[in-house]
Design a protein around this motif. Sequence first.
Motif, PDB file in Angstrom:
ATOM      1  N   UNK A  48       0.841  -1.198   0.000  1.00 27.98           N
ATOM      2  CA  UNK A  48       0.000   0.000   0.000  1.00 27.98           C
ATOM      3  C   UNK A  48       0.874   1.245   0.000  1.00 27.98           C
ATOM      4  N   UNK A  49       0.258   2.364  -0.351  1.00 30.28           N
ATOM      5  CA  UNK A  49       0.927   3.651  -0.208  1.00 30.28           C
ATOM      6  C   UNK A  49       0.745   4.147   1.220  1.00 30.28           C
ATOM      7  N   UNK A  50       1.512   5.180   1.584  1.00 34.66           N
ATOM      8  CA  UNK A  50       1.432   5.722   2.930  1.00 34.66           C
ATOM      9  C   UNK A  50       0.562   6.960   2.989  1.00 34.66           C
ATOM     10  N   UNK A  51       0.266   7.381   4.193  1.00 37.64           N
ATOM     11  CA  UNK A  51      -0.525   8.591   4.421  1.00 37.64           C
ATOM     12  C   UNK A  51       0.370   9.684   5.008  1.00 37.64           C
ATOM     13  N   UNK A  52      -0.009  10.917   4.743  1.00 36.37           N
ATOM     14  CA  UNK A  52       0.786  12.038   5.243  1.00 36.37           C
ATOM     15  C   UNK A  52       0.933  11.982   6.760  1.00 36.37           C
ATOM     16  N   UNK A  53      -0.109  11.540   7.441  1.00 39.51           N
ATOM     17  CA  UNK A  53      -0.068  11.484   8.903  1.00 39.51           C
ATOM     18  C   UNK A  53       0.962  10.483   9.408  1.00 39.51           C
ATOM     19  N   UNK A  54       1.246   9.453   8.622  1.00 37.01           N
ATOM     20  CA  UNK A  54       2.264   8.484   9.023  1.00 37.01           C
ATOM     21  C   UNK A  54       3.657   9.101   8.972  1.00 37.01           C
ATOM     22  N   UNK A  55       3.857  10.022   8.055  1.00 39.19           N
ATOM     23  CA  UNK A  55       5.113  10.765   8.012  1.00 39.19           C
ATOM     24  C   UNK A  55       5.164  11.761   9.165  1.00 39.19           C
ATOM     25  N   UNK A  56       4.044  12.420   9.415  1.00 35.98           N
ATOM     26  CA  UNK A  56       3.984  13.416  10.485  1.00 35.98           C
ATOM     27  C   UNK A  56       4.304  12.816  11.844  1.00 35.98           C
ATOM     28  N   UNK A  57       3.877  11.601  12.084  1.00 38.51           N
ATOM     29  CA  UNK A  57       4.191  10.942  13.356  1.00 38.51           C
ATOM     30  C   UNK A  57       5.708  10.849  13.540  1.00 38.51           C
ATOM     31  N   UNK A  58       6.408  10.527  12.462  1.00 37.79           N
ATOM     32  CA  UNK A  58       7.869  10.433  12.543  1.00 37.79           C
ATOM     33  C   UNK A  58       8.494  11.809  12.755  1.00 37.79           C
ATOM     34  N   UNK A  59       7.949  12.815  12.087  1.00 35.07           N
ATOM     35  CA  UNK A  59       8.454  14.177  12.263  1.00 35.07           C
ATOM     36  C   UNK A  59       8.294  14.620  13.712  1.00 35.07           C
ATOM     37  N   UNK A  60       7.128  14.375  14.287  1.00 34.43           N
ATOM     38  CA  UNK A  60       6.894  14.775  15.675  1.00 34.43           C
ATOM     39  C   UNK A  60       7.774  13.988  16.637  1.00 34.43           C
ATOM     40  N   UNK A  61       7.999  12.731  16.345  1.00 32.67           N
ATOM     41  CA  UNK A  61       8.907  11.935  17.174  1.00 32.67           C
ATOM     42  C   UNK A  61      10.315  12.527  17.170  1.00 32.67           C
ATOM     43  N   UNK A  62      10.820  12.852  15.989  1.00 32.42           N
ATOM     44  CA  UNK A  62      12.167  13.397  15.875  1.00 32.42           C
ATOM     45  C   UNK A  62      12.262  14.817  16.422  1.00 32.42           C
ATOM     46  N   UNK A  63      11.128  15.467  16.590  1.00 28.41           N
ATOM     47  CA  UNK A  63      11.097  16.829  17.130  1.00 28.41           C
ATOM     48  C   UNK A  63      11.131  16.869  18.644  1.00 28.41           C
ATOM     49  N   UNK A  64      10.751  15.772  19.279  1.00 30.10           N
ATOM     50  CA  UNK A  64      10.505  15.795  20.712  1.00 30.10           C
ATOM     51  C   UNK A  64      11.551  15.095  21.554  1.00 30.10           C
ATOM     52  N   UNK A  65      11.295  15.055  22.851  1.00 31.14           N
ATOM     53  CA  UNK A  65      12.260  14.517  23.801  1.00 31.14           C
ATOM     54  C   UNK A  65      12.405  13.002  23.715  1.00 31.14           C
ATOM     55  N   UNK A  66      11.432  12.324  23.132  1.00 28.85           N
ATOM     56  CA  UNK A  66      11.532  10.868  23.020  1.00 28.85           C
ATOM     57  C   UNK A  66      12.683  10.446  22.111  1.00 28.85           C
ATOM     58  N   UNK A  67      13.162  11.365  21.268  1.00 28.94           N
ATOM     59  CA  UNK A  67      14.275  11.070  20.363  1.00 28.94           C
ATOM     60  C   UNK A  67      15.529  11.841  20.761  1.00 28.94           C
ATOM     61  N   UNK A  68      15.685  12.105  22.054  1.00 30.27           N
ATOM     62  CA  UNK A  68      16.747  13.000  22.529  1.00 30.27           C
ATOM     63  C   UNK A  68      18.159  12.514  22.244  1.00 30.27           C
ATOM     64  N   UNK A  69      18.332  11.223  21.935  1.00 34.36           N
ATOM     65  CA  UNK A  69      19.677  10.703  21.630  1.00 34.36           C
ATOM     66  C   UNK A  69      19.791  10.328  20.153  1.00 34.36           C
ATOM     67  N   UNK A  70      18.940  10.898  19.338  1.00 31.22           N
ATOM     68  CA  UNK A  70      18.972  10.611  17.901  1.00 31.22           C
ATOM     69  C   UNK A  70      19.326  11.879  17.145  1.00 31.22           C
ATOM     70  N   UNK A  71      20.392  11.828  16.386  1.00 26.82           N
ATOM     71  CA  UNK A  71      20.754  12.934  15.474  1.00 26.82           C
ATOM     72  C   UNK A  71      21.544  12.366  14.322  1.00 26.82           C
ATOM     73  N   UNK A  72      21.467  13.046  13.178  1.00 26.35           N
ATOM     74  CA  UNK A  72      22.159  12.584  11.977  1.00 26.35           C
ATOM     75  C   UNK A  72      21.527  11.377  11.324  1.00 26.35           C
ATOM     76  N   UNK A  73      20.235  11.151  11.598  1.00 25.43           N
ATOM     77  CA  UNK A  73      19.523   9.989  11.067  1.00 25.43           C
ATOM     78  C   UNK A  73      18.597  10.397   9.927  1.00 25.43           C
ATOM     79  N   UNK A  74      18.591   9.587   8.879  1.00 25.31           N
ATOM     80  CA  UNK A  74      17.648   9.757   7.764  1.00 25.31           C
ATOM     81  C   UNK A  74      16.713   8.556   7.800  1.00 25.31           C
ATOM     82  N   UNK A  75      15.492   8.772   8.247  1.00 23.03           N
ATOM     83  CA  UNK A  75      14.558   7.684   8.546  1.00 23.03           C
ATOM     84  C   UNK A  75      13.682   7.340   7.346  1.00 23.03           C
ATOM     85  N   UNK A  76      13.849   6.150   6.758  1.00 24.36           N
ATOM     86  CA  UNK A  76      12.996   5.753   5.638  1.00 24.36           C
ATOM     87  C   UNK A  76      11.566   5.502   6.106  1.00 24.36           C
TER      88      UNK A  76
END
Length: 249
Positions: A216-244
């Motif tokens: 199936x194809x993806x939905x914009x909201x599925x991308x947004x969830x990843x964006x919000x994750x990478x924006x917040x404290x739950x990803x505080x030890x993640x940098x330099x990552x390109x998430x497919x």
Amino acid sequence: MARRVMMVTGGSRGIGAATALMAAGRGYDLLLTYRNAVERADATKRACEEAGARVVLVQGDAGAESDILAAFNRCDEAFGTLDVLVNNAGITGPKRLLADTTLEDWTSVFTPNVIGVALHCREAVRRMSTKRGGKGGAIVNVSSRASEIGSGGEWIHYAASKGAVDTLTIGLAREVAAEGIRVNAVNPGLIETEIHAASGQPDRLARLTPGVPMGRSGKAEEVSEAVLFLSGTASSYITGTCLPIGGGR
């Protein structure tokens, strides 16, 4: 609690609008930039306000330095701070074989997709860097699975621009990691947005989705969830990552 501030470029529709609406519901105030889609931008603004956000719209060209500076100045005036930059604005350009591309095809795509992203990152770093008096922050660049797949037969010029975004993401992440700034990218695959029709391929999803392992194809909201994750404290030890985000493709 004070609401955090997020700037989303190309925030009037598609992944940008979905990210803005999700962020509004999760405690962010927003500065949204857009180029031409006035009605769509206004509709996104109203939806985000209904979700509890204060929203500022700024019209401009994501590849023009003067417009980029104006957007950041407006953010300074309205909010006095910036916690997250989401570099979402960009274009594919027309479908072309490389042998048929023109200089205009390349410059029109690279100007917003690469130079514009770099200039937005520059302005964000100037405001976020703890070495420059800021309090840190996060940058999330919206890249594409095209950076790895290459998009031969469709838009190599677009794929090459997203390869540059990935490289910029990794390099900048290492450059500012000690300054309180995390820099990551999301790399969407076949997502249900208007980008396909805008490039002259309204049948692209139907044609290519059978090649996606998840079927199936993806939905914009599925991308947004990843964006919000990478924006917040739950990803505080993640940098330099390109998430497919491509369903395995």
